[in-house]
Design an enzyme around this catalytic site. Structure first.
Site, PDB file in Angstrom:
ATOM      1  N   LYS A 169       0.881  -1.176   0.000  1.00 45.43           N
ATOM      2  CA  LYS A 169       0.000   0.000   0.000  1.00 45.43           C
ATOM      3  C   LYS A 169       0.919   1.226   0.000  1.00 45.43           C
ATOM      4  CE  LYS A 169      -1.867   3.091   1.841  1.00 45.43           C
ATOM      5  NZ  LYS A 169      -1.527   4.464   1.390  1.00 45.43           N
ATOM      6  N   GLU A 376       9.967  16.376  14.419  1.00 45.28           N
ATOM      7  CA  GLU A 376      10.455  16.150  13.060  1.00 45.28           C
ATOM      8  C   GLU A 376       9.720  17.098  12.104  1.00 45.28           C
ATOM      9  OE1 GLU A 376       9.180  12.614  10.948  1.00 45.28           O
ATOM     10  OE2 GLU A 376      11.245  12.259  10.353  1.00 45.28           O
TER      11      GLU A 376
HETATM   12  P1  NAD Z   1       2.682   8.790   7.032  1.00 49.37           P
HETATM   13  O1  NAD Z   1       2.896   8.099   8.331  1.00 49.37           O
HETATM   14  O2  NAD Z   1       1.700   9.886   6.996  1.00 49.37           O
HETATM   15  O3  NAD Z   1       2.203   7.741   5.931  1.00 49.37           O
HETATM   16  C1  NAD Z   1       2.953   6.593   5.604  1.00 49.37           C
HETATM   17  C2  NAD Z   1       2.028   5.560   4.958  1.00 49.37           C
HETATM   18  O4  NAD Z   1       1.044   5.162   5.906  1.00 49.37           O
HETATM   19  C3  NAD Z   1       1.272   6.072   3.732  1.00 49.37           C
HETATM   20  O5  NAD Z   1       1.168   5.038   2.779  1.00 49.37           O
HETATM   21  C4  NAD Z   1      -0.095   6.378   4.309  1.00 49.37           C
HETATM   22  O6  NAD Z   1      -1.128   6.340   3.345  1.00 49.37           O
HETATM   23  C5  NAD Z   1      -0.246   5.262   5.320  1.00 49.37           C
HETATM   24  N1  NAD Z   1      -1.219   5.498   6.394  1.00 49.37           N
HETATM   25  C6  NAD Z   1      -1.662   6.666   6.886  1.00 49.37           C
HETATM   26  N2  NAD Z   1      -2.580   6.458   7.854  1.00 49.37           N
HETATM   27  C7  NAD Z   1      -2.706   5.106   7.989  1.00 49.37           C
HETATM   28  C8  NAD Z   1      -3.468   4.243   8.819  1.00 49.37           C
HETATM   29  N3  NAD Z   1      -4.317   4.727   9.719  1.00 49.37           N
HETATM   30  N4  NAD Z   1      -3.314   2.914   8.675  1.00 49.37           N
HETATM   31  C9  NAD Z   1      -2.426   2.405   7.779  1.00 49.37           C
HETATM   32  N5  NAD Z   1      -1.697   3.171   6.951  1.00 49.37           N
HETATM   33  C10 NAD Z   1      -1.824   4.502   7.062  1.00 49.37           C
HETATM   34  O7  NAD Z   1       4.130   9.239   6.565  1.00 49.37           O
HETATM   35  P2  NAD Z   1       4.517  10.104   5.285  1.00 49.37           P
HETATM   36  O8  NAD Z   1       4.053  11.499   5.517  1.00 49.37           O
HETATM   37  O9  NAD Z   1       4.097   9.397   4.047  1.00 49.37           O
HETATM   38  O10 NAD Z   1       6.134  10.025   5.351  1.00 49.37           O
HETATM   39  C11 NAD Z   1       6.885  10.809   6.189  1.00 49.37           C
HETATM   40  C12 NAD Z   1       7.274  10.085   7.470  1.00 49.37           C
HETATM   41  O11 NAD Z   1       7.938   8.863   7.159  1.00 49.37           O
HETATM   42  C13 NAD Z   1       8.260  10.864   8.301  1.00 49.37           C
HETATM   43  O12 NAD Z   1       7.876  10.835   9.654  1.00 49.37           O
HETATM   44  C14 NAD Z   1       9.569  10.124   8.114  1.00 49.37           C
HETATM   45  O13 NAD Z   1      10.504  10.258   9.141  1.00 49.37           O
HETATM   46  C15 NAD Z   1       9.113   8.732   7.991  1.00 49.37           C
HETATM   47  N6  NAD Z   1      10.124   7.918   7.316  1.00 49.37           N
HETATM   48  C16 NAD Z   1      10.876   7.038   8.051  1.00 49.37           C
HETATM   49  C17 NAD Z   1      11.886   6.292   7.441  1.00 49.37           C
HETATM   50  C18 NAD Z   1      12.742   5.312   8.203  1.00 49.37           C
HETATM   51  O14 NAD Z   1      13.414   4.505   7.572  1.00 49.37           O
HETATM   52  N7  NAD Z   1      12.752   5.331   9.523  1.00 49.37           N
HETATM   53  C19 NAD Z   1      12.118   6.447   6.081  1.00 49.37           C
HETATM   54  C20 NAD Z   1      11.342   7.357   5.374  1.00 49.37           C
HETATM   55  C21 NAD Z   1      10.341   8.077   5.995  1.00 49.37           C
END
Ligand code: NAD
Length: 469
Positions: A169, A376
Site C-alpha cells: 500500500k 520532526e
Molecule cells: P505517514 O505516516 O503519513 O504515511 C505513511 C504511509 O502510511 C502512507 O502510505 C499512508 O497512506 C499510510 N497510512 C496513513 N494512515 C494510515 C493508517 N491509519 N493505517 C495504515 N496506513 C496509514 O508518513 P509520510 O508522511 O508518508 O512520510 C513521512 C514520514 O515517514 C516521516 O515521519 C519520516 O521520518 C518517515 N520515514 C521514516 C523512514 C525510516 O526509515 N525510519 C524512512 C522514510 C520516511
C-alpha cells in the site's frame, strides 16, 4: 493523463468503487495521472490472493526466489529513466537526485542484499535440533512518499526472498512509481498473488490491513504518529511489526574536527530531497565558542549549493516539497521557530514561484527544548545548537524521543567513535565514513522496531521453527 490500475492476484484492476485519486506534480500542479482509490473489498481481495499464493511460494527454494527477485532488479535497471521521470513528476525530486539516490541507490541495495544472503542461515543445527526459517505468511508493506521506490524495494526484496507474499500500500502522493514496480514484478514472472498492489488512502484502507486476521506482518515506514496507531491495531491479532519511523538526528561537531565538512554533512541531508529524509541530520551541535564560525561556514555552503529551481533541470538542487499540505506544515514550523526566539541565519522567507516551494532555512542559537529542535519537520530546516562541553553535547544529542541516525565529526576516528558509542541511535556516521547497504538500518526509541538492509533486513521477515530430532 494516464489512468493506472492496481495489481491483485496477477490481474490489473480498477477499484471496486470505481473511484480514482489524482496525482499532482508539486512543481506546477499538473495532473500526472490517476490511480484507483482502493476500498476495504479491494484490500481483502489482495490479502486473500497473497494468502492463497503463500504455501507454494514458501516451498520454493531460496535460490528460485532470489533468481526471480534478480529479474525484478534488472527490470528496475532497464526502466530506470522512466522511473526517475515519474519520481520527478510525483514527488518533485530534482532529476539528478532522482536518477542517483531514488533509482540507482535501490538497485545497489538489492545487489548488496543478494550478495549478503550467504550470511543468512535459513537452516541451522542447534544442539541436534533442526532450526528451520521460513516466511511468516502475508506481509503488508505500507510505505511513505519520500523515497517512493526505495521504501518498497527495502521491504519486498527481503520479504519475498524469505518466503512471504506481499500486499503493498504505497503513499497517496507517490503511487505511480509503485505501479511501475508492479509491472516490473509481473514482467519478471512472479507467480500470481505473490506481489499485490493496492493504491488508496491510508486512513480508509490501512486499518483493514492492520486488523486483518490473514495478515501476518505489518512492515511500515512512515511517521511515528501513524506507526503508533498501527502498533495498537496490530495488537488485536498479535502481528509482527517492523516499523521504520521518524527522526530528529544530531550531528556532533567536536573541537578539532573539520568544521566545513560537518556543515556540509548536515546541510546536504537538509537540502537534498528538500529535507524529506527520515535520517536527515537536522540538529547540528557545535561548541559555543565556534558558533559564529559554524554560522559563517553554513552561509558559504548555502551560497554555493542551494540552487532552487525546476526539478527537471539537472542543475536544480532544491525542488518543491511533495504537497501543499507538507509546505504548510514546514512553514508553520519555521513560524514557530521565529516565535520561540531562535535566530534565522538564512532563509525563512517565501519563494515567489509556482509550486510547493519552501525556502531552505537555518535557525541558529537554538535551544534543544524548542519545538523546532524536538519535532520532526521533514522539510529543509536545520537547527544549530551550541554546547559547552562534550558531555552536554551527548546529552543534547540523546534528549529526543527519536533515535534513528546521527553523526560525529571529530579530530580523529577513535575520538569520534568513542562519542558515537554514547549516541542512542540505530546508526552513526563518523567523520568521512560512507554507508554500507549491507549494514543494518533502523531506529532506537520511537524511531522504530526492526532493521532493514542486508542480512538483518532478511532475518526480520523469517519465522523460526525448531524441529527436535
Ligand atoms: P505517514 O505516516 O503519513 O504515511 C505513511 C504511509 O502510511 C502512507 O502510505 C499512508 O497512506 C499510510 N497510512 C496513513 N494512515 C494510515 C493508517 N491509519 N493505517 C495504515 N496506513 C496509514 O508518513 P509520510 O508522511 O508518508 O512520510 C513521512 C514520514 O515517514 C516521516 O515521519 C519520516 O521520518 C518517515 N520515514 C521514516 C523512514 C525510516 O526509515 N525510519 C524512512 C522514510 C520516511
Amino acid at each position: 493523463m494516464t489512468d493506472y490500475q492496481f495489481y491483485i492476484d496477477g490481474e490489473w484492476r480498477n477499484a471496486s468503487s470505481n473511484e480514482w485519486m489524482e496525482v499532482k506534480n508539486p512543481a506546477n500542479g499538473e495532473i500526472v495521472g490517476r490511480v484507483p482509490r482502493g476500498t476495504a473489498d479491494d484490500m481483502n481481495a489482495a490479502v486473500a490472493a497473497a494468502k492463497a499464493a503463500f504455501p507454494a511460494w514458501n516451498e520454493t527454494s531460496v535460490e528460485e526466489r532470489t533468481a526471480l527477485l534478480k529479474k525484478v532488479r534488472d527490470g528496475i535497471a532497464d526502466r530506470q529513466d522512466e522511473i526517475a521521470d515519474i519520481i520527478v513528476q510525483e514527488l518533485g525530486a530534482p532529476i539528478s537526485l532522482a536518477r542517483s539516490k531514488h533509482v540507482q541507490q535501490p538497485i545497489k541495495e538489492m545487489d548488496d542484499m543478494f550478495d549478503d544472503l550467504e550470511n543468512v542461515h535459513f537452516e541451522e543445527d542447534i544442539d541436534g535440533t533442526q532450526v528451520v526459517k521460513e516466511g511468516f505468511g502475508v506481509v503488508a508493506c505500507v510505505t511513505p512518499w519520500n523515497f517512493p521506490l526505495t521504501q518498497i524495494e527495502r521491504k519486498i526484496g527481503p520479504a519475498l526472498i524469505a518466503g512471504n507474499t506481499v500486499v503493498v500500500k504505497p503513499a497517496t502522493d507517490t503511487p505511480i512509481t509503485a505501479v511501475l514496480l508492479a509491472e516490473i514484478c509481473e514482467e519478471a514472472g512472479l507467480p500470481k498473488g505473490v506481489f499485490n498492489l493496492v493504491t488508496g488512502q491510508g486512513s480508509q484502507v490501512g486499518d483493514v490491513l492492520t486488523e486483518h486476521k490473514d495478515v501476518d506482518v505489518i512492515s511500515f515506514t512512515g511517521s511515528t504518529e501513524v506507526g503508533r496507531h498501527l502498533y495498537q491495531h496490530a495488537s488485536f491479532t498479535i502481528k509482527k511489526l517492523i516499523l521504520e519511523l521518524g527522526g530528529k538526528s544530531p550531528l556532533i561537531y567536536m573541537p578539532g574536527g573539520d568544521l566545513d565538512y560537518a556543515v556540509k554533512k548536515s546541510m546536504d541531508t537538509v537540502v537534498n530531497n528538500c529535507g524529506q529524509t527520515c535520517s536527515a541530520l537536522t540538529r547540528l551541535l557545535v561548541p559555543r565558542e565556534e558558533l559564529e564560525a559554524a554560522n559563517q561556514s553554513i552561509l558559504n555552503y548555502y551560497e554555493k549549493n542551494v540552487v532552487i529551481g525546476d526539478p527537471t533541470d539537472p542543475d536544480t538542487v532544491v525542488g518543491p516539497v511533495v504537497s501543499e499540505r507538507q509546505k504548510e506544515t514546514v512553514e508553520s514550523y519555521i513560524q514557530k521557530g521565529k516565535e520561540e526566539g531562535a535566530r534565522v541565519l538564512v532563509g525563512g522567507g517565501k519563494i515567489d514561484r509556482e509550486g510547493h516551494y519552501v525556502e531552505p532555512t537555518v535557525f541558529t542559537d537554538v535551544d534543544n527544548k524548542m519545538v523546532i529542535a524536538q519535532e520532526e519537520i521533514f522539510g529543509p530546516v536545520l537547527c544549530v545548537i551550541p554546547y559547552d562541553s562534550l558531555e552536554e553535547a551527548i546529552e543534547i544529542a540523546n534528549d529526543t524521543e527519536y533515535g534513528l541516525s546521527g553523526a560525529v565529526v571529530g579530530p580523529s576516528d577513535e575520538e569520534a567513535i568513542a562519542v558515537a558509542r554514547k549516541i542512542r541511535t540505530g546508526s552513526v556516521y563518523i567523520n568521512k565514513s560512507g554507508k554500507s547497504n549491507k549494514a543494518p538500518y533502523g531506529g532506537y526509541k520511537q524511531s522504530g522496531i526492526g532493521r532493514e538492509n542486508g542480512r538483518y533486513g532478511v532475518q526480520d521477515y523469517l519465522e523460526i521453527k525448531s524441529i527436535y530430532k
